[in-house]
Design a protein around this motif. Structure first.
Motif, short mmCIF file in Angstrom:
data_model
loop_
_atom_site.label_atom_id
_atom_site.label_comp_id
_atom_site.label_asym_id
_atom_site.label_seq_id
_atom_site.Cartn_x
_atom_site.Cartn_y
_atom_site.Cartn_z
N VAL A 1 32.06 67.32 33.06
CA VAL A 1 30.78 66.68 33.33
C VAL A 1 30.65 65.52 32.36
O VAL A 1 30.46 65.72 31.16
N VAL A 2 30.83 64.31 32.87
CA VAL A 2 30.71 63.12 32.02
C VAL A 2 29.23 62.96 31.66
O VAL A 2 28.37 62.87 32.55
N PHE A 3 28.94 62.90 30.37
CA PHE A 3 27.55 62.99 29.89
C PHE A 3 27.25 61.83 28.96
O PHE A 3 28.05 61.48 28.08
N PHE A 4 26.06 61.24 29.13
CA PHE A 4 25.65 60.12 28.28
C PHE A 4 24.16 60.24 27.98
O PHE A 4 23.37 60.71 28.81
N GLY A 5 23.76 59.81 26.78
CA GLY A 5 22.35 59.83 26.41
C GLY A 5 21.99 58.63 25.55
O GLY A 5 22.84 58.03 24.89
N ALA A 6 20.70 58.27 25.55
CA ALA A 6 20.19 57.16 24.73
C ALA A 6 18.86 57.58 24.13
O ALA A 6 18.14 58.42 24.68
N THR A 7 18.53 57.00 22.98
CA THR A 7 17.28 57.32 22.29
C THR A 7 16.33 56.13 22.31
O THR A 7 16.69 55.03 22.72
N ALA A 8 15.12 56.37 21.80
CA ALA A 8 14.10 55.32 21.77
C ALA A 8 14.33 54.33 20.64
O ALA A 8 13.57 53.37 20.49
N GLY A 9 15.37 54.55 19.82
CA GLY A 9 15.66 53.65 18.70
C GLY A 9 17.08 53.14 18.76
O GLY A 9 17.51 52.54 19.75
N ALA A 10 17.83 53.41 17.68
CA ALA A 10 19.21 52.93 17.58
C ALA A 10 20.11 53.70 18.54
O ALA A 10 19.96 54.90 18.73
N LYS B 1 25.14 53.94 15.89
CA LYS B 1 24.06 54.42 15.02
C LYS B 1 23.15 55.42 15.74
O LYS B 1 22.06 55.72 15.25
N LEU B 2 23.59 55.94 16.86
CA LEU B 2 22.78 56.88 17.63
C LEU B 2 22.39 58.08 16.76
O LEU B 2 23.23 58.71 16.13
#
Length: 736
Positions: free
Chosen positions: A9-18, A22-23
């Motif tokens: 399962v190719v998985f990716f995420g992003a945050t509200a900042g960096a 620098k995640l």
């Protein structure tokens, strides 16, 4: 191919900042999840899913807006993280089942989304993550096996990997969708010829921290150790492991640091399984544990072993039982027996293996210290025991709090290495030339680089002051904290702190003035080293100005500079010096001929001076790096005074006048009058009694008494040993 999975399962995420490299470094919440299934057997691709996540704090940095292309309006209508993860789990499970597969493994372009974002956020929100988030494969490492010439693993991105493989870049503009499609294209590429790659390097996230012991001879790589600073004093090893959730800590890899009094000082050394996890831990510098931010720095393996390492067979045997909860008991009566401790804890908190689950901490001569460690087989029993905190055993209240295997080692190491006063030679101290001022006072100067704290709680210690100073602690000069004690050797409510510059002192006086410490507001004033020195030497300082020390002690006026110590005399051995961190009780003023200070030269540069102050007595100067100080016994002071008055009579080894008796187990409010009353009829004078104080200004429970003769001393020990001291049993030891 991964031995336990046939689907990625190719998985990716992003945050509200960096994001990117620098995640997770800024503690911002996850706002976007994207995933797509790849069947490794059939080399087929499932449907791409994109899910927005509503953060608890509806904030989006400019960088986050630019990189993700999302707005707050879009996030307001999204589901929170727990609902989004539930949606992910249901969607993937259903799709995998439709493919006829039984299991799947996450595939990410970097471990940051799993280790630095998802696990820490879930831990803070008390979310239970599905099992699939505890194993994953890093596509960068898998690709590097196929194309070693592509560059270092840390610098690889989906775009750079596509370029190295000779594949066209994905034209998609939406963040997350672009990265997932790029990763899917790379996976299909390395599955085909000429690579025929098998995904075998599965990384794991530990479910829980494993406590354990560490031997002093065990090699510890310095690239795996960090120092965490600013921890709440009640933090346990499990709390620290939770702060570093997502990173794998080595077994027994959390060592809480203790101060000179055996109390936690807000620091811990943490050892990770490898350098990669240590580097990720450093990215959590100034992340929060509750409302407090935690500083994270590099440390060495030597520092870790110094705190956590142990060699005691007794401790090793005690800690050999796996999966036990450790509780520390402090303040036990010296006469407490194992059975009394078990009775105190009660049937609702049974100790593992009865008395075998108790470890009493003792001095090298077998005397109890009042500390003990207790093992419980489960969390429920430990919580029941903690409810006994500050309940009474005998005539003393007992403190109970969580502990760790490393703390057991540290406490045992500390007490077992403490030299015994009773084993010292009869003439322990050699006088050296008289100094006119303590060496720890700075040169008098009108530069206003100091601050005065007024109105401190009398129970405040050095740790409380450093916590009160907060971020300004880093601007304190080494050994620049001076507690002011009164004539009884107790805290006066004042302290002086030397800062690195007048600007730093001014900033502290502005930021900390009238801040509260233990429900009391503290006044903070900027002052000079000259003003500080005059107060520490017996003068007074108030808003009306300075009053110098009394004129009957002119030799105590602070000079412009002070004399350095000479070298250690050949006849004086290091064992002759007192190493426990004690403060000597102040002495009444003597004649003017003997009013100067007497200095003693220890094997370390930190000193304590027996001085005849009439108003205030400075404590030894301290800072976060301070170690022990030394106290001289009354016999040595008398011998030194005699040698100073009659130099011709001085010899390399001076006899100690009278006979010394050590008194242990005193109540913490004991005074000289109490001891005089206890020994009424034994021809004692007040200046023959030396009460030993700890760094918080409290009686340490011990005193040294110099009797006029050995006969009187032996008679006192024989006759008074069986008598209670204000309802408390004390121990008398003849030391000569």
């Amino acid at each position: 191919m991964a031995s336990h999975s046939d689907t990625l399962v190719v998985f990716f995420g992003a945050t509200a900042g960096a994001n990117g490299g620098k995640l997770g470094s800024d503690e911002r919440e996850i706002i976007l999840l994207v995933w797509q299934i790849v069947d490794l057997h059939e080399k087929k691709v499932g449907k791409l899913h994109r899910c927005l996540v509503k953060p608890d704090s509806l904030e989006l940095t400019e960088q986050g807006k630019e990189e993700t292309g999302l707005s707050l309006e879009e996030l307001v209508s999204a589901e929170p993280l727990d609902k989004a993860l539930q949606q992910f789990h249901q969607s993937v499970s259903s799709e995998v089942k439709c493919l006829g597969r039984s299991s799947y493994t996450l595939c990410v372009d970097s471990p940051l989304i799993i280790r630095q974002a998802l696990h820490p956020e879930a831990s803070k929100k008390n979310l239970v993550l599905p099992e699939c988030f505890f194993t994953f494969v890093d596509l960068r490492k898998e690709f590097h096996k196929c194309c070693p010439s592509a560059g270092s693993v840390q610098k690889l991105t989906p775009a750079s990997m596509l370029e190295s493989a000779g594949l066209p870049a994905v034209s998609e503009q939406l963040m997350g969708v672009r990265e997932v499609r790029s990763m899917v294209q790379l996976i299909l590429c390395i599955l085909d010829e000429p690579y025929d790659h098998e995904f075998s390097c599965v990384e794991t996230v530990k479910y829980k921290f494993d406590s354990g012991t560490c031997c002093k001879t065990e090699p510890v790589d310095s690239e795996t150790v960090i120092r965490a600073r600013g921890l709440p004093w009640q933090s346990s090893d499990q709390d620290i492991a939770r702060f570093f959730k997502g990173l794998n800590i080595a077994k027994g890899g959390v060592a809480l640091c203790l101060n000179a009094q055996g109390r936690r000082n807000g620091e811990a050394l943490v050892r990770f399984v490898d350098a990669e996890h240590r580097d990720l831990a450093l990215e959590r510098h100034k992340h929060h544990m509750g409302s407090r931010y935690i500083e994270v720095y590099k440390a060495t393996g030597e520092e870790f072993l110094k705190i956590a390492g142990g060699t005691s067979n007794e401790v090793t045997q005690f800690l050999s039982k796996e999966n036990q909860v450790i509780i520390r008991m402090r303040g036990l009566p010296f006469t407490a027996t194992p059975q009394e401790v078990l009775t105190f804890l009660g049937p609702e908190s049974p100790v593992t293996d009865g008395t075998e689950g108790l470890l009493f901490v003792k001095y090298p001569d077998g005397r109890p210290t009042g500390d003990a460690f207790v093992l419980f087989s489960c969390e429920e029993y430990a919580l029941n025991a903690l409810k006994k905190h500050k309940q009474i055993l005998g005539k003393r209240y007992i403190e109970l709090f969580r502990s760790t295997a490393a703390e057991v080692q540290q406490v045992l190491n500390r007490y077992m290495s403490t030299p015994l006063i009773s084993t010292l030679p009869p003439s322990p101290i050699m006088p050296v030339p008289v100094l006119t001022t303590p060496p720890f006072l700075p040169a008098a100067s009108s530069t206003r680089d100091c601050v005065r704290l007024r109105g401190l709680p009398y129970a405040a210690g050095i740790e409380d002051i450093l916590e009160f100073m907060g971020e300004h602690t880093v601007d304190i000069k080494p050994h620049g904290v001076h507690m002011v004690l009164n004539q009884q050797g107790r805290p006066s409510g004042d302290a002086f702190i030397q800062m690195k510059s007048p600007d730093k002192a001014f900033m502290v006086s502005q930021k900390c003035h009238k801040k509260t410490m233990k429900d009391r507001y503290v006044e903070v004033f900027q002052c000079s080293t000259e003003e500080m020195s005059i107060v520490l030497m017996g003068g007074t300082l108030n808003r009306s100005g300075l009053s110098p020390p009394p004129c009957k002690l002119p030799c105590l006026s602070p000079p412009a500079a002070y004399t350095a110590f000479p070298t250690l005399p050949a006849g004086l051995s290091e064992v002759a010096l007192y190493q426990p961190p004690l403060l000597a009780a102040p002495r009444p003023p003597q004649s003017a001929a003997h009013s100067a200070a007497l200095a003693y030269y220890p094997p370390q540069p930190h000193l304590y001076m027996n001085m005849n102050y009439t108003a205030y007595y400075p404590s030894p100067p301290v800072s976060p790096s301070t170690v022990g100080y030394f106290a001289a016994p009354p016999g040595a002071v008398a011998a030194a005074v005699a040698a100073q008055s009659h130099p011709a009579a001085a010899s390399p080894v001076l006899p100690q006048p009278g006979a010394l008796v050590r008194m242990q187990g005193l109540p913490y409010n004991t005074g000289v009058k109490d001891i005089l009353s206890f020994f009424q009829g034994y021809q004692l004078q007040p200046d023959a009694i030396l009460i030993l104080y700890n760094f918080s200004g409290q009686c340490s429970g011990e005193a040294l008494i110099t009797f006029p003769s050995e006969e009187l001393a032996r008679r006192a020990v024989a006759e008074r040993s069986s008598h209670p001291f204000y309802g408390q049993q004390v121990h008398l030891l003849f030391c000569n």
